[in-house]
Design an enzyme around this catalytic site. Sequence first.
Site, mmCIF file in Angstrom:
data_model
loop_
_atom_site.group_PDB
_atom_site.id
_atom_site.type_symbol
_atom_site.label_atom_id
_atom_site.label_comp_id
_atom_site.label_asym_id
_atom_site.label_seq_id
_atom_site.Cartn_x
_atom_site.Cartn_y
_atom_site.Cartn_z
ATOM 1 N N THR A 1 0.843 -1.196 0.000
ATOM 2 C CA THR A 1 0.000 0.000 0.000
ATOM 3 C C THR A 1 0.876 1.244 0.000
ATOM 4 O O THR A 1 1.932 1.262 0.638
ATOM 5 C CB THR A 1 -0.888 -0.010 1.262
ATOM 6 O OG1 THR A 1 -1.811 -1.093 1.147
ATOM 7 C CG2 THR A 1 -1.675 1.288 1.421
ATOM 8 N N GLU B 1 -0.542 -5.327 6.231
ATOM 9 C CA GLU B 1 0.805 -5.376 5.638
ATOM 10 C C GLU B 1 1.680 -6.386 6.370
ATOM 11 O O GLU B 1 2.420 -7.145 5.742
ATOM 12 C CB GLU B 1 1.450 -3.989 5.681
ATOM 13 C CG GLU B 1 0.843 -3.032 4.672
ATOM 14 C CD GLU B 1 1.398 -1.624 4.761
ATOM 15 O OE1 GLU B 1 1.283 -0.898 3.765
ATOM 16 O OE2 GLU B 1 1.931 -1.238 5.808
HETATM 17 C C1 5RP Z 1 1.305 2.027 4.384
HETATM 18 C C2 5RP Z 1 2.780 1.857 4.391
HETATM 19 C C3 5RP Z 1 3.504 2.359 3.206
HETATM 20 O O1 5RP Z 1 4.172 1.291 2.624
HETATM 21 C C4 5RP Z 1 4.477 3.384 3.646
HETATM 22 O O2 5RP Z 1 3.749 4.401 4.333
HETATM 23 C C5 5RP Z 1 5.234 3.997 2.467
HETATM 24 O O3 5RP Z 1 4.352 4.710 1.674
HETATM 25 P P1 5RP Z 1 4.828 5.576 0.422
HETATM 26 O O4 5RP Z 1 5.322 4.594 -0.594
HETATM 27 O O5 5RP Z 1 3.599 6.308 0.006
HETATM 28 O O6 5RP Z 1 5.912 6.495 0.909
HETATM 29 O O7 5RP Z 1 3.377 1.324 5.285
HETATM 30 O O8 5RP Z 1 0.729 1.574 5.575
#
Ligand code: 5RP
Length: 247
Positions: A30, A107
């Site tokens: 995500t 996740e």
């Molecule tokens: C979501 C997450 C994402 O993997 C993390 O926040 C990184 O996000 P982005 O690729 O938008 O920087 O842990 O729960």
Amino acid sequence: MMSTQEEAKRAVGRRAAEFVEDGMAVGLGTGSTAKYLVDRLGERVRDGLRIRCVATSERTAEQAAALSIPLTTLEDCHDLDIAIDGADQIDPAGHLIKGLGGALFREKRVAAAAEAFVIIADPSKEVPVLGVGCPVPVEFVPEACDDVEAALRELGADPVLRLQDGQPYVTDNQHWILDAHFGAIGDPFSLEREINQIPLVLENGLFPGMATRILVGDASAVREWAPAGSPGPEGDESSTDLSEDYG
Ligand code: 5RP
């Protein structure tokens, strides 16, 4: 025109999609980096790649469905060949903080079910030590908010309830999140365990010792490395030149 950071996210997302092979069961991460992975997998599915995927959030599931990527659940597919996801912080040992996007519970379940857990990130995510400038998200049952907050303070954190439009942020699992600011985290393994021992905490965003491969990119190259102790060639590091794609 895409920013340098956005180009980096796109580069690692597309590169990681090449790790997915025909017939695999795949965990889809995500966030804004994982979004590029899913886009690329959608292209490959359109070209005939046959995979089954488990999404780590409703957002990712919607994106995958719109691209006709076949979706299943961990209940129907317990063992995944690979999971690919973003991260909020990556330390030199490959330990992670995740969950600023709010999807940490699924996740971690998906990552734990996968034989390979590949992290994709832009260089801003690499840090010398976890916790400085980034909280550990803690997902919990809403009724226990005061107790969880007090327990996190006992562990040395400054917890802040995550809000959205002035109301508590509600996860896909109908829980709330406290963003626990610890500052520098010395031992992510013991802190992860201690937080999860707090009653009615579902999960926290420390992912120590889970990543098997880490891809960090910028617009010109993607650097890949394997944290020590993870399956595969230890400390193995390589770099893919992307200048032809972007030059
Ligand atoms: C979501 C997450 C994402 O993997 C993390 O926040 C990184 O996000 P982005 O690729 O938008 O920087 O842990 O729960």
